[in-house]
Design an enzyme around this catalytic site. Structure first.
Site, PDB file in Angstrom:
ATOM      1  N   TYR A  14       0.832  -1.202   0.000  1.00  0.00           N
ATOM      2  CA  TYR A  14       0.000   0.000   0.000  1.00  0.00           C
ATOM      3  C   TYR A  14       0.866   1.250   0.000  1.00  0.00           C
ATOM      4  O   TYR A  14       2.088   1.188   0.199  1.00  0.00           O
ATOM      5  CB  TYR A  14      -0.941   0.000   1.216  1.00  0.00           C
ATOM      6  CG  TYR A  14      -0.284   0.325   2.540  1.00  0.00           C
ATOM      7  CD1 TYR A  14       0.558  -0.597   3.166  1.00  0.00           C
ATOM      8  CD2 TYR A  14      -0.489   1.549   3.160  1.00  0.00           C
ATOM      9  CE1 TYR A  14       1.155  -0.300   4.385  1.00  0.00           C
ATOM     10  CE2 TYR A  14       0.103   1.857   4.378  1.00  0.00           C
ATOM     11  CZ  TYR A  14       0.924   0.929   4.990  1.00  0.00           C
ATOM     12  OH  TYR A  14       1.529   1.235   6.179  1.00  0.00           O
ATOM     13  N   ARG A  24       8.418   3.984  -4.581  1.00  0.00           N
ATOM     14  CA  ARG A  24       8.370   3.023  -3.474  1.00  0.00           C
ATOM     15  C   ARG A  24       7.299   1.953  -3.719  1.00  0.00           C
ATOM     16  O   ARG A  24       7.510   0.776  -3.423  1.00  0.00           O
ATOM     17  CB  ARG A  24       8.110   3.758  -2.154  1.00  0.00           C
ATOM     18  CG  ARG A  24       8.236   2.839  -0.946  1.00  0.00           C
ATOM     19  CD  ARG A  24       8.185   3.590   0.362  1.00  0.00           C
ATOM     20  NE  ARG A  24       6.877   4.191   0.600  1.00  0.00           N
ATOM     21  CZ  ARG A  24       6.591   4.963   1.636  1.00  0.00           C
ATOM     22  NH1 ARG A  24       7.528   5.248   2.524  1.00  0.00           N
ATOM     23  NH2 ARG A  24       5.386   5.472   1.782  1.00  0.00           N
ATOM     24  N   ARG A  60      -7.645 -20.403  -2.086  1.00  0.00           N
ATOM     25  CA  ARG A  60      -6.646 -20.235  -1.024  1.00  0.00           C
ATOM     26  C   ARG A  60      -5.570 -21.306  -1.065  1.00  0.00           C
ATOM     27  O   ARG A  60      -5.837 -22.488  -0.868  1.00  0.00           O
ATOM     28  CB  ARG A  60      -7.333 -20.245   0.343  1.00  0.00           C
ATOM     29  CG  ARG A  60      -6.398 -19.852   1.466  1.00  0.00           C
ATOM     30  CD  ARG A  60      -7.098 -19.811   2.811  1.00  0.00           C
ATOM     31  NE  ARG A  60      -6.178 -19.371   3.847  1.00  0.00           N
ATOM     32  CZ  ARG A  60      -5.243 -20.149   4.400  1.00  0.00           C
ATOM     33  NH1 ARG A  60      -5.124 -21.398   4.015  1.00  0.00           N
ATOM     34  NH2 ARG A  60      -4.424 -19.668   5.312  1.00  0.00           N
ATOM     35  N   HIS A 114      -1.085 -21.185  -0.281  1.00  0.00           N
ATOM     36  CA  HIS A 114      -0.001 -20.257   0.069  1.00  0.00           C
ATOM     37  C   HIS A 114       0.832 -19.840  -1.136  1.00  0.00           C
ATOM     38  O   HIS A 114       1.199 -18.682  -1.278  1.00  0.00           O
ATOM     39  CB  HIS A 114       0.905 -20.867   1.136  1.00  0.00           C
ATOM     40  CG  HIS A 114       0.257 -20.954   2.489  1.00  0.00           C
ATOM     41  ND1 HIS A 114      -0.903 -21.656   2.708  1.00  0.00           N
ATOM     42  CD2 HIS A 114       0.610 -20.433   3.681  1.00  0.00           C
ATOM     43  CE1 HIS A 114      -1.246 -21.557   3.982  1.00  0.00           C
ATOM     44  NE2 HIS A 114      -0.344 -20.819   4.603  1.00  0.00           N
ATOM     45  N   LYS A 123       6.588  -2.007   1.890  1.00  0.00           N
ATOM     46  CA  LYS A 123       5.402  -1.419   2.530  1.00  0.00           C
ATOM     47  C   LYS A 123       4.209  -2.363   2.372  1.00  0.00           C
ATOM     48  O   LYS A 123       3.301  -2.129   1.583  1.00  0.00           O
ATOM     49  CB  LYS A 123       5.113  -0.036   1.934  1.00  0.00           C
ATOM     50  CG  LYS A 123       4.187   0.798   2.789  1.00  0.00           C
ATOM     51  CD  LYS A 123       4.251   2.245   2.370  1.00  0.00           C
ATOM     52  CE  LYS A 123       3.190   3.113   3.014  1.00  0.00           C
ATOM     53  NZ  LYS A 123       3.238   3.166   4.461  1.00  0.00           N
ATOM     54  N   GLU A 126      12.179   2.073  14.222  1.00  0.00           N
ATOM     55  CA  GLU A 126      11.265   3.143  13.800  1.00  0.00           C
ATOM     56  C   GLU A 126       9.989   3.049  14.610  1.00  0.00           C
ATOM     57  O   GLU A 126       9.809   2.131  15.409  1.00  0.00           O
ATOM     58  CB  GLU A 126      10.955   3.014  12.303  1.00  0.00           C
ATOM     59  CG  GLU A 126      10.255   1.707  11.955  1.00  0.00           C
ATOM     60  CD  GLU A 126       9.953   1.530  10.469  1.00  0.00           C
ATOM     61  OE1 GLU A 126       9.875   2.519   9.737  1.00  0.00           O
ATOM     62  OE2 GLU A 126       9.789   0.361  10.055  1.00  0.00           O
ATOM     63  N   LEU A 169      11.033   1.171   7.112  1.00  0.00           N
ATOM     64  CA  LEU A 169      10.454   1.670   5.871  1.00  0.00           C
ATOM     65  C   LEU A 169      11.136   3.004   5.562  1.00  0.00           C
ATOM     66  O   LEU A 169      11.259   3.856   6.446  1.00  0.00           O
ATOM     67  CB  LEU A 169       8.949   1.901   6.039  1.00  0.00           C
ATOM     68  CG  LEU A 169       8.281   2.328   4.740  1.00  0.00           C
ATOM     69  CD1 LEU A 169       8.100   1.134   3.808  1.00  0.00           C
ATOM     70  CD2 LEU A 169       6.939   2.985   5.006  1.00  0.00           C
TER      71      LEU A 169
HETATM   72  N1  PMP Z   1       7.571   3.623   9.033  1.00  0.00           N
HETATM   73  C1  PMP Z   1       6.444   2.888   8.962  1.00  0.00           C
HETATM   74  C2  PMP Z   1       6.419   1.523   9.567  1.00  0.00           C
HETATM   75  C3  PMP Z   1       5.291   3.416   8.348  1.00  0.00           C
HETATM   76  O1  PMP Z   1       4.157   2.690   8.266  1.00  0.00           O
HETATM   77  C4  PMP Z   1       5.337   4.742   7.810  1.00  0.00           C
HETATM   78  C5  PMP Z   1       4.136   5.365   7.189  1.00  0.00           C
HETATM   79  N2  PMP Z   1       3.544   4.610   6.208  1.00  0.00           N
HETATM   80  C6  PMP Z   1       6.546   5.455   7.907  1.00  0.00           C
HETATM   81  C7  PMP Z   1       7.638   4.863   8.516  1.00  0.00           C
HETATM   82  C8  PMP Z   1       6.660   6.833   7.332  1.00  0.00           C
HETATM   83  O2  PMP Z   1       6.642   6.803   5.934  1.00  0.00           O
HETATM   84  P1  PMP Z   1       6.123   8.037   5.065  1.00  0.00           P
HETATM   85  O3  PMP Z   1       6.946   9.217   5.443  1.00  0.00           O
HETATM   86  O4  PMP Z   1       6.335   7.606   3.662  1.00  0.00           O
HETATM   87  O5  PMP Z   1       4.677   8.212   5.405  1.00  0.00           O
END
Ligand code: PMP
Length: 293
Positions: free
Chosen positions: A33, A52, A100, A102, A147, A181, A206
Site C-alpha cells: 500500500y 516506493r 486459497r 499459500h 510497505k 522506527e 520503511l
Molecule cells: N515507518 C512505517 C512503519 C510506516 O508505516 C510509515 C508510514 N507509512 C513510515 C515509517 C513513514 O513513511 P512516510 O513518510 O512515507 O509516510
C-alpha cells in the site's frame, strides 16, 4: 457528501466498496500500500511514492497492474470525486483473488483499491507541547523496507501506545537496543552536538517519503548536519531533541520517551524549523501543480 472508492476498475459508493473473500490481501496480507498526502488539491511527493510502490510490488513479485499515467489519472479522479482539498489518498494493491493456497496463483490479476479522505489540521496542543512515545520490542519480520499491508505488529504497538497515553511506540531491536522506527513513522533525534540522526534506510525500516524529504531539506539548510546511523533508546533519552516523521504527521516533536523527558521537555528548535520547512515544501508542490493544471 458521500464518499467514492475505486475498486478494480470501478468507482463505487464507499459503503459498498468490497473485495472478494479470497482476495489474497484478505487471506494472507499478500499486498502492498501507499498513503499520499493531498495539500490544496495537490499530491505531495507523488514520484517518491510511485517509486516506493513499484519497488514494494517488485520485491514481492506482484504484477504491476497499470503504468504510472493510468495510476496518476485514477488518483486525481478519486481526489476529485471525494472533493478532497487537504487530506490523503490510500492505495492498496494485492496479488489478487485466487483459491486459497499459500503459493502464488498462476493467473491472478493484481487487485487495486483506492480511497481518499479529508483530514483535519494537526492538533495545535500536540505541536505546542510535543508528543510522548513509548518503547517496545520490534517483533516484525526482516523486510520492513517493503510497505506491505501485513501490519499486525504495528497495530499491536500503536494500541499499546494509545493505552499508555502516547502518540507512538518506538520499536527497538532486541539484539542491540537500537531504535528501528515507530509503528507508522520514522524516528529521529538531535544530539547534544546538534547533529540530526536517523537510522539508515536498510531492511529494518520503511524508507519514509517524508524522511527522504526532510533529509533533503537538511542537506540544503546551512549549518545543519545529519548522519544516518542507528541510535539506542538511552541515547535518545539523553538527546537534545527527538521527533518523528510521516506523510500524515509531517514532522512532530517528541518531548518524552517512556518516563524520560527529552531535552528541556519542550519541542525542540530543530524539530520546529524542520516542520516549518516541510510545510513550505508542501506549499511549493501545491503551487507547482496548481500552475501546471
Ligand atoms: N515507518 C512505517 C512503519 C510506516 O508505516 C510509515 C508510514 N507509512 C513510515 C515509517 C513513514 O513513511 P512516510 O513518510 O512515507 O509516510
Amino acid at each position: 457528501m458521500s464518499r467514492i472508492a475505486y475498486v478494480n476498475g470501478q468507482y463505487v459508493p464507499h459503503p459498498e466498496a468490497a473485495v472478494h473473500v479470497e482476495d489474497r490481501g484478505y487471506q494472507f496480507a499478500d499486498g502492498v500500500y501507499e498513503v499520499i498526502a493531498v495539500a490544496r488539491g495537490a499530491l505531495i511527493d507523488e514520484e517518491g511514492h510511485m517509486i516506493r510502490l513499484e519497488r514494494s510490488l517488485d520485491e514481492l513479485r506482484i504484477a504491476r497492474p497499470m503504468g504510472r499515467p493510468a495510476l496518476a489519472h485514477i488518483m486525481r479522479e478519486v481526489v476529485r470525486r471525494n472533493r478532497v482539498v487537504d487530506g490523503l489518498i490510500y492505495i492498496q494493491m494485492t496479488r489478487g483473488v485466487a483459491p486459497r493456497d499459500h503459493a502464488f496463483p498462476a493467473n491472478a490479476e493484481t487487485s487495486v483499491v483506492m480511497t481518499a479522505k479529508r483530514t483535519k489540521p494537526a492538533n495545535p496542543a500536540l505541536l505546542r507541547d510535543g508528543a510522548k512515545v513509548i518503547t517496545i520490542p520490534d517483533i516484525r519480520w526482516e523486510r520492513c523496507d517493503i510497505k506491505t499491508v501485513s501490519l499486525l505488529p504495528n497495530c499491536l504497538g500503536k494500541q499499546q501506545a494509545r493505552e499508555a497515553g502516547a502518540l507512538e511506540a518506538w520499536q527497538v531491536d532486541a539484539r542491540d537496543g537500537t531504535v528501528t522506527e515507530g509503528t507508522s513513522t520514522n524516528a529521529w533525534i538531535v544530539t547534544k552536538e546538534g547533529e540530526v540522526v536517523t537510522r539508515k534506510a536498510d531492511h529494518a525500516i520503511l524508507n519514509g517519503i517524508t524522511r527522504i524529504a526532510v533529509l533533503e531539506i537538511i542537506a540544503r539548510q546551512q549549518g545543519l548536519k545529519f548522519v544516518e546511523r542507528p541510535f539506542t533508546v538511552e541515547e535518545a533519552k539523553n538527546a537534545r531533541e527527538a521527533f518523528l516523521t510521516s506523510t500524515t504527521a509531517f514532522v512532530t516533536p517528541i518531548v518524552r520517551i517512556d518516563d524520560a523527558l527529552v531535552g528541556d521537555g519542550k519541542p525542540g528548535l530543530v524539530a520546529k524549523s524542520l516542520r516549518e520547512a516541510y510545510l513550505v515544501h508542501m506549499t511549493e508542490q501545491a503551487a507547482e501543480q496548481g500552475a501546471a493544471a
